[in-house]
Design a protein around this motif. Structure first.
Motif, PDB file in Angstrom:
ATOM      1  N   GLN A 190       1.163  -1.386   0.285  1.00  0.00           N
ATOM      2  CA  GLN A 190      -0.087  -0.093   0.207  1.00  0.00           C
ATOM      3  C   GLN A 190       1.005   1.169  -0.401  1.00  0.00           C
ATOM      4  O   GLN A 190      -0.087   2.405  -0.502  1.00  0.00           O
ATOM      5  N   LEU A 191       1.716   1.671   0.647  1.00  0.00           N
ATOM      6  CA  LEU A 191       2.861   2.281   0.663  1.00  0.00           C
ATOM      7  C   LEU A 191       3.518   2.490  -0.781  1.00  0.00           C
ATOM      8  O   LEU A 191       3.154   3.963  -1.209  1.00  0.00           O
ATOM      9  N   ASP A 192       3.689   1.571  -1.039  1.00  0.00           N
ATOM     10  CA  ASP A 192       4.649   2.290  -2.650  1.00  0.00           C
ATOM     11  C   ASP A 192       3.208   2.163  -4.057  1.00  0.00           C
ATOM     12  O   ASP A 192       3.227   3.605  -4.397  1.00  0.00           O
ATOM     13  N   ALA A 193       2.296   1.852  -3.581  1.00  0.00           N
ATOM     14  CA  ALA A 193       1.276   2.389  -4.228  1.00  0.00           C
ATOM     15  C   ALA A 193       1.065   3.463  -4.434  1.00  0.00           C
ATOM     16  O   ALA A 193       0.696   4.589  -5.340  1.00  0.00           O
ATOM     17  N   TYR A 194       0.882   4.123  -2.701  1.00  0.00           N
ATOM     18  CA  TYR A 194      -0.070   5.517  -2.049  1.00  0.00           C
ATOM     19  C   TYR A 194       1.564   7.569  -3.024  1.00  0.00           C
ATOM     20  O   TYR A 194       1.509   7.841  -3.054  1.00  0.00           O
ATOM     21  N   ARG A 195       3.009   6.374  -2.864  1.00  0.00           N
ATOM     22  CA  ARG A 195       4.239   6.660  -3.362  1.00  0.00           C
ATOM     23  C   ARG A 195       3.789   7.370  -5.255  1.00  0.00           C
ATOM     24  O   ARG A 195       3.968   8.428  -5.813  1.00  0.00           O
ATOM     25  N   ASP A 196       3.274   5.741  -5.849  1.00  0.00           N
ATOM     26  CA  ASP A 196       3.638   6.207  -7.347  1.00  0.00           C
ATOM     27  C   ASP A 196       2.619   6.984  -7.133  1.00  0.00           C
ATOM     28  O   ASP A 196       2.303   8.016  -8.301  1.00  0.00           O
ATOM     29  N   GLU A 197       1.634   7.276  -6.336  1.00  0.00           N
ATOM     30  CA  GLU A 197       0.127   7.963  -7.376  1.00  0.00           C
ATOM     31  C   GLU A 197       0.763   9.806  -6.877  1.00  0.00           C
ATOM     32  O   GLU A 197       0.086   9.511  -7.723  1.00  0.00           O
ATOM     33  N   LEU A 198       1.787   9.243  -5.679  1.00  0.00           N
ATOM     34  CA  LEU A 198       2.241  10.983  -5.222  1.00  0.00           C
ATOM     35  C   LEU A 198       2.507  11.323  -6.294  1.00  0.00           C
ATOM     36  O   LEU A 198       3.321  12.108  -7.227  1.00  0.00           O
ATOM     37  N   ALA A 199       3.581  10.697  -7.144  1.00  0.00           N
ATOM     38  CA  ALA A 199       4.181  11.012  -8.590  1.00  0.00           C
ATOM     39  C   ALA A 199       3.781  11.099  -9.285  1.00  0.00           C
ATOM     40  O   ALA A 199       4.691  12.240  -9.960  1.00  0.00           O
ATOM     41  N   MET A 200       2.619  10.318  -9.848  1.00  0.00           N
ATOM     42  CA  MET A 200       1.917  10.784 -11.152  1.00  0.00           C
ATOM     43  C   MET A 200       1.657  11.502 -10.834  1.00  0.00           C
ATOM     44  O   MET A 200       1.342  12.759 -11.655  1.00  0.00           O
ATOM     45  N   LEU A 201       0.582  12.510  -9.571  1.00  0.00           N
ATOM     46  CA  LEU A 201       0.500  13.997  -9.259  1.00  0.00           C
ATOM     47  C   LEU A 201       1.610  14.488  -9.621  1.00  0.00           C
ATOM     48  O   LEU A 201       0.850  15.989  -9.690  1.00  0.00           O
ATOM     49  N   VAL A 202       1.978  14.685  -9.340  1.00  0.00           N
ATOM     50  CA  VAL A 202       3.694  16.325  -9.877  1.00  0.00           C
ATOM     51  C   VAL A 202       3.629  15.700 -10.885  1.00  0.00           C
ATOM     52  O   VAL A 202       5.298  16.196 -10.813  1.00  0.00           O
ATOM     53  N   GLY A 203       3.927  14.718 -11.452  1.00  0.00           N
ATOM     54  CA  GLY A 203       4.196  14.263 -12.886  1.00  0.00           C
ATOM     55  C   GLY A 203       5.560  14.036 -12.804  1.00  0.00           C
ATOM     56  O   GLY A 203       6.322  14.217 -13.294  1.00  0.00           O
ATOM     57  N   GLN A 204       5.941  12.827 -11.692  1.00  0.00           N
ATOM     58  CA  GLN A 204       6.895  12.344 -11.824  1.00  0.00           C
ATOM     59  C   GLN A 204       7.149  10.877 -11.741  1.00  0.00           C
ATOM     60  O   GLN A 204       5.446  10.306 -12.481  1.00  0.00           O
TER      61      GLN A 204
END
Length: 474
Positions: free
Chosen positions: A240-254
Motif C-alpha cells: 500500500q505504501l508503494d501504491a501511495y508513493r506512486d500515486e503522489l509521484a504521478m500527481l506531481v508529474g514524476q
C-alpha cells in the motif's frame, strides 16, 4: 476614377444598431437556504473567512511542497490549461472576424494574342501587364450575428477558465488525500512493527522459560501464533505504501518510484497523520455558489448557449459586405511609379438567403435546445454542489464524534495493558493475559490512526465541496 459611397463611419453605426436574440440575463434562480443544514455550530462555525489554501492548516511543509509541485507540473492540469488557451484563441478569432480583412497583390503577366487582322492589324500580338494593388472586404454586422458569436466565444473562454480552476481544486484534494493515506499507512505499519518487536521479545522470553520448565508448550504456541498473525497484518501495508508513493509521484508529474526516498518514513513523526484544525469555517450556501468553479463553468456555458441563439437568428436577415480595391499598373514596369494614375473600385454587396427550406429555423431550434440543456445542467450542478457540501459537513461532524469515541477506547486499552503488566509482575497474571491486553491495545491504536485519517479525509472532502483550493477561491 472616384466613386462615392456611404461613409464608413455611418456604416459602422448602422452595423451596431441592431442585435437579434435575447440578451443574457444571468442564471436561473435555484433553491437554497440561508445556512447549511448540516453545519455543526460547535465545530464548523459559519462566520469568518474561509482559508483558500486550506492544506496549510495542517502545518506540514512536505504536503505544502507536494501541492505546489502538482500545481506546477501535473500533466492533467497542463491538458486543461491547453484547452483554455485554445478557447481564448477562438475568442480572438471571433473578435478579428468582426473587423475588415485586407491584403496586397502584385501581378506580372505576359500574354501572346492570336493575330486576327492580318499584316495591317494595329493590335499587338503580345501584351505585358504589371499591377500592384490593395484590396479589403468588410461584412457589416447589421443584425449582430458576429457580435453574438464573439459573445459566445467569450463565455466559452470563461467556462474553460472555470474548468481549469475546477481541475486545480480536484488536484489539490487528490494530493492531500494521497498524502494522508500514505501517512496513515506508515503509522499503522509503525504500530505493527512495534507490536512485532514486543511479541518477538515475549516469545524469546517464553522459550527461555520453557527450557527452564516454567512455561508450557501451549504458551509458546499461542505466542507464536499471535506473532505470525501480526506479521500477516503488517505485510500488505508495504504494498500500500508503494501504491501511495506512486500515486503522489504521478500527481506531481514524476515517474513511479521517483518520490520513494523523499517519502520514506525516516522518523516516527514522519508517520503522523495530519489533523484538521479544531474549528472550520464553512460560510453559507451563497458563498459556496460564488466559489465553486464547476458552478461558474456551468453558468458561463449557459451564457454561451444563449448568445448562440442570437447568432443563429441573425442568419435569417440580409448580409451587407463592402469590397474595395485600389491599384496602379500598366503595360510597362515604369507605369508602377505613376502614383497619380490609379484605379479604384468599391462595391457593396447585399445577400439574403431567404430560400433555405427550414435550415435556419432548425439551427435556431437546435440552439434553443442547447440553451435549455445548459440551463438544466446549471440547476443540476448547483443542487449537486449543495448536496456535496451538506453530505461532507455531515460526515465530518460524525467523524469527529467517532474519533473522540475511539480515543476513549484507546485510553481504556492503554490502562488495561498497563494494569495487566503490573499484575504479571505481581504474579497474578500470566504472559497470555499480557499478550491479550497488548493485542487489544494495538487494535485500539490502529483504529484510532484509521479514524484520524478518515477525519482528515472528510476535512479534505469538505474543503473540495466548499469550492476551496484554487488560485481564485476567495
Amino acid at each position: 476614377m472616384k466613386l462615392r459611397f456611404i461613409p464608413l463611419a455611418l456604416l459602422a453605426a448602422l452595423g451596431g444598431c441592431t442585435t437579434v436574440g435575447t440578451d443574457y440575463a444571468g442564471p436561473p434562480a435555484t433553491p437554497q437556504a440561508d445556512k447549511f443544514a448540516r453545519a455543526d455550530a460547535a465545530n464548523t462555525p459559519a462566520e469568518g473567512k474561509a482559508l483558500a489554501q486550506w492544506w496549510t492548516a495542517f502545518n506540514d511543509p512536505q504536503l505544502d511542497a507536494l501541492v505546489q509541485r502538482a500545481l506546477d507540473a501535473n500533466p492533467n492540469l497542463a491538458l486543461t490549461a491547453a484547452r483554455l488557451r485554445q478557447a481564448r484563441a477562438s475568442l480572438h478569432t471571433e473578435q478579428a472576424n468582426g473587423r475588415p480583412k485586407g491584403g496586397a497583390t502584385a501581378l506580372a503577366a505576359h500574354a501572346h494574342l492570336p493575330s486576327s487582322g492580318g499584316e495591317d492589324s494595329v493590335l499587338p500580338s503580345s501584351l505585358n501587364l504589371y499591377s500592384v494593388g490593395f484590396d479589403a472586404t468588410w461584412e457589416v454586422d447589421l443584425f449582430g450575428g458576429q457580435r453574438r458569436a464573439t459573445e459566445a466565444a467569450g463565455a466559452a473562454a470563461e467556462a474553460a477558465e472555470a474548468r481549469l480552476a475546477d481541475a486545480q481544486l480536484s488536484l489539490v484534494a487528490e494530493v492531500a488525500q494521497a498524502y494522508v493515506n500514505l501517512r496513515s499507512t506508515q503509522a499503522q505499519l509503525a504500530l505493527s512493527q512495534a507490536a512485532i518487536e514486543r511479541q518477538q521479545r515475549a516469545l524469546e522470553l517464553a522459550q527461555r522459560r520453557a527450557q527452564a520448565g516454567t512455561a508450557s508448550e501451549l504458551d509458546l504456541a499461542r505466542l507464536q501464533g499471535q506473532l505470525e498473525s501480526t506479521r500477516s497484518q503488517a505485510e500488505p501495508l508495504e504494498a500500500q505504501l508503494d501504491a501511495y508513493r506512486d500515486e503522489l509521484a504521478m500527481l506531481v508529474g514524476q515517474a513511479p518510484g521517483a518520490l520513494d526516498a523523499e517519502l520514506a518514513q525516516a522518523t516516527s513523526s514522519a508517520a503522523t497523520v495530519p489533523l484538521p484544525p479544531a474549528a472550520v469555517t464553512v460560510g453559507d450556501p451563497a458563498a459556496l455558489l460564488r466559489r465553486r468553479p464547476d458552478i461558474r463553468a456551468a453558468e458561463r456555458t449557459l451564457a454561451q448557449r444563449q448568445a448562440q441563439i442570437g447568432q443563429a437568428q441573425a442568419a435569417r436577415f440580409p448580409k451587407l459586405s463592402l469590397m474595395g480595391l485600389i491599384g496602379i499598373g500598366g503595360t510597362r514596369v515604369s507605369d508602377l511609379t505613376h502614383l497619380d494614375d490609379f484605379a479604384a473600385i468599391a462595391a457593396p454587396q447585399l445577400s439574403w438567403n431567404f430560400l433555405d427550406f427550414g435550415r435556419i429555423s432548425a439551427n435556431i431550434e437546435q440552439s434553443e435546445g442547447a440553451r435549455d440543456e445548459a440551463e438544466a445542467q446549471y440547476r443540476v450542478t448547483v443542487l449537486g454542489a449543495l448536496r456535496d457540501a451538506e453530505d461532507a459537513l455531515s460526515r465530518f461532524r460524525q467523524q469527529r464524534t467517532t474519533v473522540a469515541t475511539i480515543a476513549r477506547a484507546k485510553a481504556s486499552a492503554d490502562r488495561a495493558a498497563s494494569l495487566t503488566t503490573a499484575r504479571q509482575r505481581a504474579g497474578t497474571a500470566n504472559m497470555i493475559d499480557v499478550l491479550d491486553a497488548e493485542r487489544q491495545q494495538l487494535g485500539a491504536e490502529q483504529n484510532l490512526a484509521q479514524a484520524q485519517a478518515a477525519l482528515t479525509g472528510d476535512f479534505i472532502a469538505l474543503q473540495k465541496a466548499l469550492g476551496l483550493g484554487w488560485k481564485g477561491s476567495l
